[in-house]
Design a protein around this motif. Structure first.
Motif, mmCIF file in Angstrom:
data_model
loop_
_atom_site.group_PDB
_atom_site.id
_atom_site.type_symbol
_atom_site.label_atom_id
_atom_site.label_comp_id
_atom_site.label_asym_id
_atom_site.label_seq_id
_atom_site.Cartn_x
_atom_site.Cartn_y
_atom_site.Cartn_z
ATOM 1 N N HIS A 132 46.507 39.148 47.785
ATOM 2 C CA HIS A 132 46.292 39.669 46.433
ATOM 3 C C HIS A 132 45.304 38.807 45.657
ATOM 4 C CE1 HIS A 132 47.349 41.815 42.714
ATOM 5 N NE2 HIS A 132 47.047 40.656 42.154
ATOM 6 N N HIS A 133 44.264 39.454 45.184
ATOM 7 C CA HIS A 133 43.351 38.876 44.203
ATOM 8 C C HIS A 133 43.022 40.001 43.237
ATOM 9 C CE1 HIS A 133 42.790 35.003 46.105
ATOM 10 N NE2 HIS A 133 42.790 35.654 47.258
ATOM 11 N N ARG A 134 42.912 39.681 41.984
ATOM 12 C CA ARG A 134 42.778 40.678 40.922
ATOM 13 C C ARG A 134 41.595 41.633 41.127
ATOM 14 N NH1 ARG A 134 44.119 41.698 35.614
ATOM 15 N NH2 ARG A 134 42.419 42.505 34.331
ATOM 16 N N ASP A 135 40.462 41.110 41.559
ATOM 17 C CA ASP A 135 39.270 41.951 41.689
ATOM 18 C C ASP A 135 38.318 41.338 42.716
ATOM 19 O OD1 ASP A 135 37.823 39.896 40.289
ATOM 20 O OD2 ASP A 135 38.383 40.816 38.384
ATOM 21 N N ALA A 136 37.220 42.014 42.953
ATOM 22 C CA ALA A 136 36.268 41.572 43.973
ATOM 23 C C ALA A 136 35.689 40.197 43.656
ATOM 24 C CB ALA A 136 35.149 42.600 44.125
ATOM 25 N N ALA A 137 35.422 39.919 42.391
ATOM 26 C CA ALA A 137 34.855 38.622 42.024
ATOM 27 C C ALA A 137 35.846 37.496 42.311
ATOM 28 C CB ALA A 137 34.451 38.617 40.548
ATOM 29 N N ALA A 138 37.115 37.705 41.975
ATOM 30 C CA ALA A 138 38.134 36.683 42.244
ATOM 31 C C ALA A 138 38.306 36.475 43.747
ATOM 32 C CB ALA A 138 39.463 37.078 41.600
ATOM 33 N N ASN A 144 34.934 48.482 42.113
ATOM 34 C CA ASN A 144 35.065 48.576 40.665
ATOM 35 C C ASN A 144 35.755 47.303 40.190
ATOM 36 O OD1 ASN A 144 34.037 51.208 40.687
ATOM 37 N ND2 ASN A 144 36.053 52.082 40.988
ATOM 38 N N THR A 145 35.146 46.615 39.233
ATOM 39 C CA THR A 145 35.698 45.356 38.745
ATOM 40 C C THR A 145 35.873 45.442 37.240
ATOM 41 O OG1 THR A 145 34.660 44.137 40.551
ATOM 42 C CG2 THR A 145 35.368 42.849 38.652
ATOM 43 N N GLY A 146 37.138 45.536 36.802
ATOM 44 C CA GLY A 146 37.472 45.638 35.385
ATOM 45 C C GLY A 146 37.665 47.072 34.940
ATOM 46 N N THR A 147 38.402 47.226 33.855
ATOM 47 C CA THR A 147 38.716 48.571 33.354
ATOM 48 C C THR A 147 37.472 49.345 32.942
ATOM 49 O OG1 THR A 147 39.149 47.655 31.155
ATOM 50 C CG2 THR A 147 41.055 47.971 32.595
#
Length: 121
Positions: free
Chosen positions: A53-59, A94-97
């Protein structure tokens, strides 16, 4: 939300990885799971996710670039399995709302099987 790589109890994709939530899995490796999107936007619409688990692609990229590479390799294999590799396909993170991310577990969308005009809608 954490980006530590540990499973999150409230994360839909962590639950798919653990088998707690069913999914139509099309590929699985030691580090990734690929499954059909429940609301497909193209004839081929498969999500490729890391098992960590990582929040998004950048993380994810900051924490473990090798797993990002694994996601892209699997995206190519999904496209080949669905026979859209020769006609073209898109891989989207997709990164962020504001970009449309609704599940905060890094994932790549593999889209193909129809014309994919740019820029997208």
């Amino acid at each position: 939300m954490t980006t530590t790589g540990q499973p999150q109890a409230d994360c839909l994709f962590c639950k798919i990885v653990s088998g707690e939530v069913p999914a139509t899995v099309v590929r699985e490796t030691e580090t990734t799971v690929a499954f059909r999107d429940i609301n497909p936007q193209a004839p081929t619409h498969v999500l490729v996710i890391p098992k960590v688990h990582h929040r998004d692609a950048a993380a994810l990229a900051a924490a473990d670039p090798q797993i990002v590479a694994d996601l892209l390799v699997e995206a190519g294999k999904v496209a080949a399995d669905d026979k859209v590799d020769a006609t073209g396909y898109r891989v989207v993170f997709n990164t962020g709302t504001g970009a449309g991310q609704t599940v905060f577990h890094a994932h790549a969308h593999v889209l193909g099987g129809r014309g994919l005009n740019w820029p997208p809608g």
